[in-house]
Every structure is written in structure tokens, then in C-alpha cells.
Design a protein around this motif. Structure first.
Motif, PDB file in Angstrom:
ATOM      1  N   ARG A   1       0.836  -1.202   0.000  1.00  0.00           N
ATOM      2  CA  ARG A   1       0.000   0.000   0.000  1.00  0.00           C
ATOM      3  C   ARG A   1       0.871   1.252   0.000  1.00  0.00           C
ATOM      4  O   ARG A   1       0.597   2.219  -0.712  1.00  0.00           O
ATOM      5  CB  ARG A   1      -0.952   0.015   1.198  1.00  0.00           C
ATOM      6  CG  ARG A   1      -2.189  -0.812   0.987  1.00  0.00           C
ATOM      7  CD  ARG A   1      -3.233  -0.566   2.066  1.00  0.00           C
ATOM      8  NE  ARG A   1      -2.814  -1.034   3.375  1.00  0.00           N
ATOM      9  CZ  ARG A   1      -2.888  -2.296   3.782  1.00  0.00           C
ATOM     10  NH1 ARG A   1      -3.347  -3.224   2.983  1.00  0.00           N
ATOM     11  NH2 ARG A   1      -2.503  -2.635   4.984  1.00  0.00           N
TER      12      ARG A   1
ATOM     13  N   HIS B   1       2.390   1.652  -3.510  1.00  0.00           N
ATOM     14  CA  HIS B   1       1.401   2.156  -4.465  1.00  0.00           C
ATOM     15  C   HIS B   1       1.065   3.625  -4.203  1.00  0.00           C
ATOM     16  O   HIS B   1       0.870   4.390  -5.150  1.00  0.00           O
ATOM     17  CB  HIS B   1       0.137   1.301  -4.432  1.00  0.00           C
ATOM     18  CG  HIS B   1       0.354  -0.088  -4.922  1.00  0.00           C
ATOM     19  ND1 HIS B   1       0.802  -0.382  -6.194  1.00  0.00           N
ATOM     20  CD2 HIS B   1       0.215  -1.283  -4.310  1.00  0.00           C
ATOM     21  CE1 HIS B   1       0.920  -1.687  -6.342  1.00  0.00           C
ATOM     22  NE2 HIS B   1       0.572  -2.262  -5.209  1.00  0.00           N
ATOM     23  N   THR B   2       1.020   4.022  -2.937  1.00  0.00           N
ATOM     24  CA  THR B   2       0.739   5.417  -2.600  1.00  0.00           C
ATOM     25  C   THR B   2       1.859   6.323  -3.092  1.00  0.00           C
ATOM     26  O   THR B   2       1.595   7.382  -3.675  1.00  0.00           O
ATOM     27  CB  THR B   2       0.553   5.581  -1.078  1.00  0.00           C
ATOM     28  OG1 THR B   2      -0.540   4.766  -0.660  1.00  0.00           O
ATOM     29  CG2 THR B   2       0.278   7.028  -0.709  1.00  0.00           C
TER      30      THR B   2
ATOM     31  N   ASP C   1       3.249  10.071  -9.673  1.00  0.00           N
ATOM     32  CA  ASP C   1       2.567  10.187 -10.964  1.00  0.00           C
ATOM     33  C   ASP C   1       1.663  11.405 -11.043  1.00  0.00           C
ATOM     34  O   ASP C   1       1.402  11.905 -12.133  1.00  0.00           O
ATOM     35  CB  ASP C   1       1.736   8.939 -11.259  1.00  0.00           C
ATOM     36  CG  ASP C   1       2.600   7.738 -11.596  1.00  0.00           C
ATOM     37  OD1 ASP C   1       3.804   7.922 -11.888  1.00  0.00           O
ATOM     38  OD2 ASP C   1       2.074   6.602 -11.551  1.00  0.00           O
ATOM     39  N   THR C   2       1.161  11.889  -9.906  1.00  0.00           N
ATOM     40  CA  THR C   2       0.206  12.995  -9.916  1.00  0.00           C
ATOM     41  C   THR C   2       0.799  14.310  -9.440  1.00  0.00           C
ATOM     42  O   THR C   2       0.107  15.315  -9.452  1.00  0.00           O
ATOM     43  CB  THR C   2      -1.019  12.661  -9.043  1.00  0.00           C
ATOM     44  OG1 THR C   2      -0.593  12.418  -7.704  1.00  0.00           O
ATOM     45  CG2 THR C   2      -1.774  11.461  -9.590  1.00  0.00           C
ATOM     46  N   GLU C   3       2.058  14.320  -9.015  1.00  0.00           N
ATOM     47  CA  GLU C   3       2.682  15.565  -8.576  1.00  0.00           C
ATOM     48  C   GLU C   3       2.721  16.554  -9.740  1.00  0.00           C
ATOM     49  O   GLU C   3       3.177  16.220 -10.829  1.00  0.00           O
ATOM     50  CB  GLU C   3       4.123  15.315  -8.100  1.00  0.00           C
ATOM     51  CG  GLU C   3       4.219  14.668  -6.740  1.00  0.00           C
ATOM     52  CD  GLU C   3       3.979  15.631  -5.599  1.00  0.00           C
ATOM     53  OE1 GLU C   3       4.513  16.745  -5.621  1.00  0.00           O
ATOM     54  OE2 GLU C   3       3.254  15.247  -4.678  1.00  0.00           O
TER      55      GLU C   3
ATOM     56  N   ARG D   1       3.998   5.693  -5.528  1.00  0.00           N
ATOM     57  CA  ARG D   1       3.948   5.721  -6.998  1.00  0.00           C
ATOM     58  C   ARG D   1       2.843   6.651  -7.494  1.00  0.00           C
ATOM     59  O   ARG D   1       3.041   7.432  -8.419  1.00  0.00           O
ATOM     60  CB  ARG D   1       3.730   4.319  -7.547  1.00  0.00           C
ATOM     61  CG  ARG D   1       4.971   3.482  -7.511  1.00  0.00           C
ATOM     62  CD  ARG D   1       4.716   2.122  -8.113  1.00  0.00           C
ATOM     63  NE  ARG D   1       5.936   1.337  -8.106  1.00  0.00           N
ATOM     64  CZ  ARG D   1       5.969   0.027  -8.283  1.00  0.00           C
ATOM     65  NH1 ARG D   1       4.867  -0.651  -8.480  1.00  0.00           N
ATOM     66  NH2 ARG D   1       7.116  -0.622  -8.271  1.00  0.00           N
ATOM     67  N   ALA D   2       1.665   6.567  -6.886  1.00  0.00           N
ATOM     68  CA  ALA D   2       0.553   7.426  -7.288  1.00  0.00           C
ATOM     69  C   ALA D   2       0.888   8.886  -7.032  1.00  0.00           C
ATOM     70  O   ALA D   2       0.565   9.761  -7.840  1.00  0.00           O
ATOM     71  CB  ALA D   2      -0.720   7.023  -6.546  1.00  0.00           C
ATOM     72  N   THR D   3       1.537   9.168  -5.912  1.00  0.00           N
ATOM     73  CA  THR D   3       1.922  10.535  -5.585  1.00  0.00           C
ATOM     74  C   THR D   3       2.907  11.069  -6.611  1.00  0.00           C
ATOM     75  O   THR D   3       2.776  12.193  -7.084  1.00  0.00           O
ATOM     76  CB  THR D   3       2.545  10.598  -4.170  1.00  0.00           C
ATOM     77  OG1 THR D   3       1.581  10.140  -3.228  1.00  0.00           O
ATOM     78  CG2 THR D   3       2.960  12.016  -3.814  1.00  0.00           C
TER      79      THR D   3
END
Length: 79
Positions: free
Chosen positions: A19, A22-23, A29-31, A25-27
Motif C-alpha cells: 500500500r 502504491h501510494t 505520478d500525480t505531482e 507511486r501514485a503521488t
């Protein structure tokens, strides 16, 4: 191909780590491309980090990264 049988606490630690991964990686990707944050660390919710730390401690894996990553490699899907 050997399969690791994890204890409940080890499984919880692996799941918390995934988790967290994934958090992060998502952060990343969206920065937004904000020059003022160049080189800054991604903002990960402290609760996600705390959950991973607690799960590692409960599984007796805190400070034992070699054992933890061995478990993670044996439990996760093969690439």
C-alpha cells in the motif's frame, strides 16, 4: 517455484508495504510539475507510513530489511 507461507503478521506487513509503495507511486505520478518543489520529497500521508512501520514492528521485521524483502519477493507475483 517455492511459495512462502507467511504468518498473519508477515502478510500484514507485506500488504502495508505494498500500500505504501502504491501510494508513493501514485503521488509521484500525480505531482504537478512545480519548479518550486524541484527535488522535494513526495507528500505521502503520515498514516500510510505509520501503518507500514507498525506492521513491520508487529511482524518482528523492523530493522530487518533483508528478511522482509526476502518475504516480499517470495510472496509477490513474479515479473
Amino acid at each position: 517455484m517455492p511459495t512462502a507461507v507467511l504468518t498473519d503478521r508477515e502478510r500484514t506487513a507485506v500488504q502495508a508495504y505494498l500500500r505504501l509503495l502504491h501510494t508513493v507511486r501514485a503521488t509521484l505520478d500525480t505531482e504537478p510539475a512545480d519548479p518550486s518543489r524541484a527535488g522535494g520529497a513526495p507528500m505521502v500521508p503520515p498514516t500510510v507510513l505509520a501503518e507500514a512501520d507498525e506492521a513491520l514492528s508487529q511482524a518482528g521485521l523492523a530493522g530487518n530489511e533483508e528478511e522482509f524483502f526476502r518475504l516480499l519477493a517470495s510472496w509477490g507475483p513474479r515479473a
